[in-house]
Each structure stands twice: as C-alpha cells, then as structure tokens.
Design an enzyme around this catalytic site. Structure first.
Site, mmCIF file in Angstrom:
data_model
loop_
_atom_site.group_PDB
_atom_site.id
_atom_site.type_symbol
_atom_site.label_atom_id
_atom_site.label_comp_id
_atom_site.label_asym_id
_atom_site.label_seq_id
_atom_site.Cartn_x
_atom_site.Cartn_y
_atom_site.Cartn_z
ATOM 1 N N CYS A 1 42.109 44.029 34.414
ATOM 2 C CA CYS A 1 40.877 43.231 35.351
ATOM 3 C C CYS A 1 41.142 43.626 36.735
ATOM 4 O O CYS A 1 41.988 42.945 37.345
ATOM 5 C CB CYS A 1 40.766 41.857 34.937
ATOM 6 S SG CYS A 1 39.441 41.009 35.664
ATOM 7 N N CYS B 1 40.203 40.445 38.875
ATOM 8 C CA CYS B 1 41.249 39.439 38.785
ATOM 9 C C CYS B 1 42.421 39.731 39.826
ATOM 10 O O CYS B 1 43.078 38.972 40.521
ATOM 11 C CB CYS B 1 41.612 39.382 37.468
ATOM 12 S SG CYS B 1 40.445 38.974 36.167
ATOM 13 N N ASP B 2 42.907 40.912 39.746
ATOM 14 C CA ASP B 2 44.107 41.421 40.107
ATOM 15 C C ASP B 2 44.107 42.469 41.566
ATOM 16 O O ASP B 2 45.224 43.001 41.951
ATOM 17 C CB ASP B 2 44.961 42.093 39.147
ATOM 18 C CG ASP B 2 45.588 40.976 37.825
ATOM 19 O OD1 ASP B 2 45.455 39.872 38.464
ATOM 20 O OD2 ASP B 2 45.665 41.424 36.928
#
Length: 315
Positions: free
Chosen positions: A140, A143-144
């Site tokens: 993701c 997300c990261d």
C-alpha cells in the site's frame, strides 16, 4: 439474541469494517455476534506502523490498532467469536426464516448480516518477501510511502494500480523503479504516459523479482529475465507489490451480486446487497480506496443501514 435463538445481527469479518460495524451495532443495542475468523484483523495484521489513521498522532502498529478496535466493540457488548464461516444460506424472507451461517462450532441464525470479509493483496510468493513484510516490503503506497523519503524504491506490476502507485511514490522517493514481467504494460495509455513522463521513474520490463535481499530490513532485490536466465540486483529500501487484490467473496458466489473482479455490489447510496437484510462493508466491496479509515467508515454505514432495516421490518 432473542429468546428463539435468533440474533438480530451477525457480522462476518474482523477487520476495520467488521469491528466498526460491531461497535455501532452494539451501541445500538443490536447485540451483534461477530464471526471474526482465524485471520482476524485483516491486512493491518501484516502492517507495521500506521501513521494515517486519525487519532494517533504518533502512529500506531497495525495489530495494536486492530486489538483496540476489537476491545472497544467488546466493551459495548459485541459477542466476538474466533470462528470461520464455512457456508451461508441466505433467506429471501429473513424475518420468517433467518439467514444461516455455518461455522465449525455450529450454525448461527440472524435476521440481518453484514459481510466484511475484506480483500487480500496478491503477493509475489517469495519466502523472502514474507519475511520482510513490514520491513521494506509493502502492499500500500498510500499507507507507507511517507516512510521512504529520499529512498530508492521498487514497484512491481504493470497495471493502472502499479502506475498510479509509482507516480504517487515519486512524491517521497528519490527514485522509483517499475519492474514488470512483460515488455508491454497492461495499464491504460494515459497512466503509462504519465509514468513515462516522470523523471524519477525508471523501468525494468521483462523481469520478475527472484529474491528480496536483506536480513532485518530490505536492502535490494534480485530480478531475473522472464525469457532468460540473466539476473541483476537493484538496491532499494522499499518494495511495493502492486499486482492486484482478491476480495474474499468465494463463499458468496451465486448468492450476492459481484463485479467482474469478485467485489460485492452495494445498492447505490447504501451498503445493502440484493438480498434482504444482507449488507456489505469495507474492502470486500471497495476496489478503489482500500484504506483502514474508509473500511471503518463503511462499517459504520452498514451497521446504521442494518439497524434502520431491522427497525423498519419490525415496525
């Protein structure tokens, strides 16, 4: 649960959508039974630090976030059971004949059901990939990505998602290399053109990832020619695998409407499915956003939809 052994609401799944639905349903006095399954917590259980979930200014580990969500739902009376649903029988008239959910422990009967079984990111399938999940290997970008400022990273995939993630990651990384097993990309022309025009993006087409290198954290990947045996190493601290997701919907085939990729279809403006009293929430119905916060929000919507449906039919 009513005196006749029938639950007002059963929730299948134990990720952000399922636990949030359980919280709202429990606070709404529906006494939900939650069948979280043995893979409870969903994709956040293989996510390390979560920095983009509201309310945690210092971030929170994915498994801890799931534990807190679960405990909060239990605090208000949700009956959470670590049981996998093995078969379902949806009823056309769930008031007269409730829906039935089979688990290894028996059969659960409920007037309303929320399906929150989530989706799973496809993996390359390497032992080294699994070992370095959360330590450089991610599924993701949203997300990261921010963890990789000024790092060199790799994106695996050739579709629109891979092009989109690679372009997004150039906001943070000093260099993004796209690795795809074919010489031709599957992505749309506009997405390819956008990626091609980005000076931070490099290309390794006609290669597959053979190994993720590094002991405690990712330091490089080794790639191999798809049509040959030549290999090379690419130094990187991040590997983003963008080869698709699979919704966990096999159990519902032939019963609930799905799109061509297996995602459950919701009635526009609602979380309801085509079956009376059955609602879908989270990544099992969302192939666009796939975030913990959007899954939680959709779980809230499903609980409110189920509560209103139950109120209407019992009026």
């Amino acid at each position: 649960m009513a005196d006749d052994g029938i639950h007002e609401l059963a929730i299948i799944g134990g990720g952000p959508a399922g636990y949030t639905a359980a919280l709202y349903a429990a606070r709404g006095d529906l006494h939900p039974v939650v069948l979280e399954g043995y893979a409870a917590g969903g994709q956040l259980m293989i996510t390390s630090e979560v920095d983009n979930y509201p309310g945690f200014k210092e971030g929170i580990m994915g498994p801890e976030l799931m534990q807190q969500m679960r405990a909060q739902a239990e605090r208000f009376g949700a009956d959470i059971r670590t049981e996998d649903v093995t078969a379902v029988r949806f009823s056309a008239d769930p008031i007269a004949t409730p829906h039935e959910l089979d688990t290894h422990a028996g059969t659960i009967k409920a007037r309303a059901v929320i399906v929150a079984t989530g989706a799973t990111a496809r993996q390359i399938g390497l032992e080294s990939e699994a070992r370095l999940q959360g330590r450089g290997v991610s599924y993701c970008a949203v997300c990261d990505g921010a963890f990789f400022r000024e790092h060199e990273i790799v994106v695996v995939g050739g579709g629109d998602s891979a092009m989109e993630e690679a372009s997004f990651l150039t906001k943070f990384a000093s260099k993004v290399t796209i690795v795809h097993r074919r010489d031709e990309l599957r992505a749309s022309k506009v997405m390819i053109d956008r990626a091609r025009a980005n000076p931070k993006i490099a290309w390794e087409l006609g290669y597959v990832v053979e190994e993720c290198l590094g002991e405690d954290a990712l330091s490089a990947i080794r790639i191999r020619e798809t049509e040959g045996t030549a290999t090379k190493e690419i130094p990187c601290t991040g590997l983003f695998v963008a080869i698709g997701h699979d919704p966990t919907t096999t159990l519902f085939q032939g019963m609930l409407d799905m799109d061509e990729n297996g995602y459950l279809l919701q009635t526009p403006g609602s979380t309801a499915t085509k079956v009376a009293g059955v609602f879908a929430a989270g990544d099992v119905a969302d192939h666009v956003y796939r975030q913990a916060i959007t899954a939680a929000g959709n779980g809230c919507q499903a609980a409110l939809d189920a509560e209103r449906w139950l109120t209407d039919i019992e009026a």
